[in-house]
Design a protein around this motif. Structure first.
Motif, mmCIF file in Angstrom:
data_model
loop_
_atom_site.group_PDB
_atom_site.id
_atom_site.type_symbol
_atom_site.label_atom_id
_atom_site.label_comp_id
_atom_site.label_asym_id
_atom_site.label_seq_id
_atom_site.Cartn_x
_atom_site.Cartn_y
_atom_site.Cartn_z
ATOM 1 N N ALA A 31 1.308 1.246 9.827
ATOM 2 C CA ALA A 31 1.976 2.202 10.075
ATOM 3 C C ALA A 31 1.492 3.866 9.572
ATOM 4 O O ALA A 31 1.781 4.661 9.967
ATOM 5 N N GLY A 32 0.994 3.610 8.261
ATOM 6 C CA GLY A 32 0.306 4.592 7.898
ATOM 7 C C GLY A 32 -0.767 5.216 8.585
ATOM 8 O O GLY A 32 -0.998 6.558 8.717
ATOM 9 N N LEU A 33 -1.598 4.128 9.218
ATOM 10 C CA LEU A 33 -2.750 4.779 9.957
ATOM 11 C C LEU A 33 -2.239 5.372 11.321
ATOM 12 O O LEU A 33 -2.678 6.375 11.739
ATOM 13 N N CYS A 34 -1.134 4.976 11.925
ATOM 14 C CA CYS A 34 -0.400 5.611 13.213
ATOM 15 C C CYS A 34 0.102 6.985 12.868
ATOM 16 O O CYS A 34 -0.163 8.067 13.588
ATOM 17 N N ILE A 35 0.541 7.166 11.384
ATOM 18 C CA ILE A 35 1.025 8.587 11.175
ATOM 19 C C ILE A 35 -0.026 9.216 11.074
ATOM 20 O O ILE A 35 0.005 10.504 11.316
ATOM 21 N N VAL A 36 -1.232 9.008 10.339
ATOM 22 C CA VAL A 36 -2.642 9.884 10.410
ATOM 23 C C VAL A 36 -2.956 9.925 11.523
ATOM 24 O O VAL A 36 -3.506 11.037 11.945
ATOM 25 N N MET A 37 -3.074 9.231 12.477
ATOM 26 C CA MET A 37 -3.513 9.460 13.896
ATOM 27 C C MET A 37 -2.708 10.457 14.752
ATOM 28 O O MET A 37 -3.256 11.137 15.572
ATOM 29 N N GLN A 42 1.600 13.907 5.828
ATOM 30 C CA GLN A 42 0.613 13.125 4.929
ATOM 31 C C GLN A 42 1.256 12.488 3.832
ATOM 32 O O GLN A 42 1.088 11.423 3.375
ATOM 33 N N ARG A 43 2.612 12.980 3.488
ATOM 34 C CA ARG A 43 3.453 12.340 2.374
ATOM 35 C C ARG A 43 3.992 10.883 3.026
ATOM 36 O O ARG A 43 3.856 9.960 2.288
ATOM 37 N N GLU A 44 4.712 10.895 4.253
ATOM 38 C CA GLU A 44 4.873 9.690 4.963
ATOM 39 C C GLU A 44 3.718 8.597 4.947
ATOM 40 O O GLU A 44 3.975 7.516 4.588
ATOM 41 N N ALA A 45 2.716 9.226 5.323
ATOM 42 C CA ALA A 45 1.404 8.280 5.270
ATOM 43 C C ALA A 45 1.257 7.701 4.004
ATOM 44 O O ALA A 45 1.050 6.503 3.735
ATOM 45 N N THR A 66 -6.038 -5.437 -1.513
ATOM 46 C CA THR A 66 -5.623 -4.405 -2.177
ATOM 47 C C THR A 66 -6.584 -3.106 -2.018
ATOM 48 O O THR A 66 -6.360 -2.014 -2.166
ATOM 49 N N ILE A 67 -7.824 -3.570 -2.445
ATOM 50 C CA ILE A 67 -9.070 -2.602 -2.510
ATOM 51 C C ILE A 67 -9.172 -1.984 -0.829
ATOM 52 O O ILE A 67 -9.342 -0.489 -0.988
ATOM 53 N N ARG A 68 -8.888 -2.596 -0.062
ATOM 54 C CA ARG A 68 -8.867 -2.206 1.191
ATOM 55 C C ARG A 68 -8.051 -1.136 1.394
ATOM 56 O O ARG A 68 -8.335 0.131 2.026
ATOM 57 N N SER A 69 -6.676 -1.347 1.040
ATOM 58 C CA SER A 69 -5.620 -0.462 1.376
ATOM 59 C C SER A 69 -5.923 0.925 0.417
ATOM 60 O O SER A 69 -5.730 1.898 0.870
ATOM 61 N N LEU A 70 -6.773 0.652 -0.637
ATOM 62 C CA LEU A 70 -6.955 2.120 -1.634
ATOM 63 C C LEU A 70 -8.169 2.806 -0.900
ATOM 64 O O LEU A 70 -8.052 3.922 -1.071
ATOM 65 N N LEU A 71 -8.905 2.011 -0.354
ATOM 66 C CA LEU A 71 -10.062 2.640 0.506
ATOM 67 C C LEU A 71 -9.641 3.650 1.578
ATOM 68 O O LEU A 71 -9.827 4.675 1.631
ATOM 69 N N SER A 74 -7.626 6.617 0.332
ATOM 70 C CA SER A 74 -8.630 7.677 -0.292
ATOM 71 C C SER A 74 -9.323 8.346 0.883
ATOM 72 O O SER A 74 -9.485 9.643 0.754
ATOM 73 N N GLU A 75 -9.628 7.697 1.809
ATOM 74 C CA GLU A 75 -10.321 8.547 3.189
ATOM 75 C C GLU A 75 -9.350 9.371 3.656
ATOM 76 O O GLU A 75 -9.645 10.428 4.296
ATOM 77 N N VAL A 76 -7.988 8.931 3.702
ATOM 78 C CA VAL A 76 -6.869 9.776 4.413
ATOM 79 C C VAL A 76 -6.815 10.927 3.558
ATOM 80 O O VAL A 76 -6.713 11.971 4.043
#
Length: 80
Positions: A31-37, A42-45, A66-71, A74-76
């Motif tokens: 869902a966060g990636l969809c918002i970014v795309m 940005q706050r919602e993502a 967990t690390i994947r979601s943080l990475l 951070s890229e976003v």
């Protein structure tokens, strides 16, 4: 992405009520990636990624995810 976002939000609620935490976290990440795309808020993502991180950390205990979601978060943040 709008339709995908609505589907991810719908299934994330189902996963949360079923206490399927890894599935919930994955749906929140997507869902966060969809918002970014969609170039949404940005706050919602960030909220989506934070929910995913929290679910992985507290319930899933899967450090790779967990690390994947943080990475991804951070890229976003760097990209915006």
């Amino acid at each position: 992405y709008d339709l995908a976002l609505s589907m991810y939000r719908l299934i994330s609620n189902d996963f949360k009520s079923d206490k399927a935490w890894k599935n919930y976290a994955g749906a929140m990440e997507m869902a966060g990636l969809c918002i970014v795309m969609m170039r949404g808020s940005q706050r919602e993502a960030e909220i989506c990624f934070d929910s995913a991180f929290s679910a992985y950390q507290r319930h899933g205990k899967d450090w790779k995810l967990t690390i994947r979601s943080l990475l991804v978060l951070s890229e976003v943040l760097v990209a915006s």
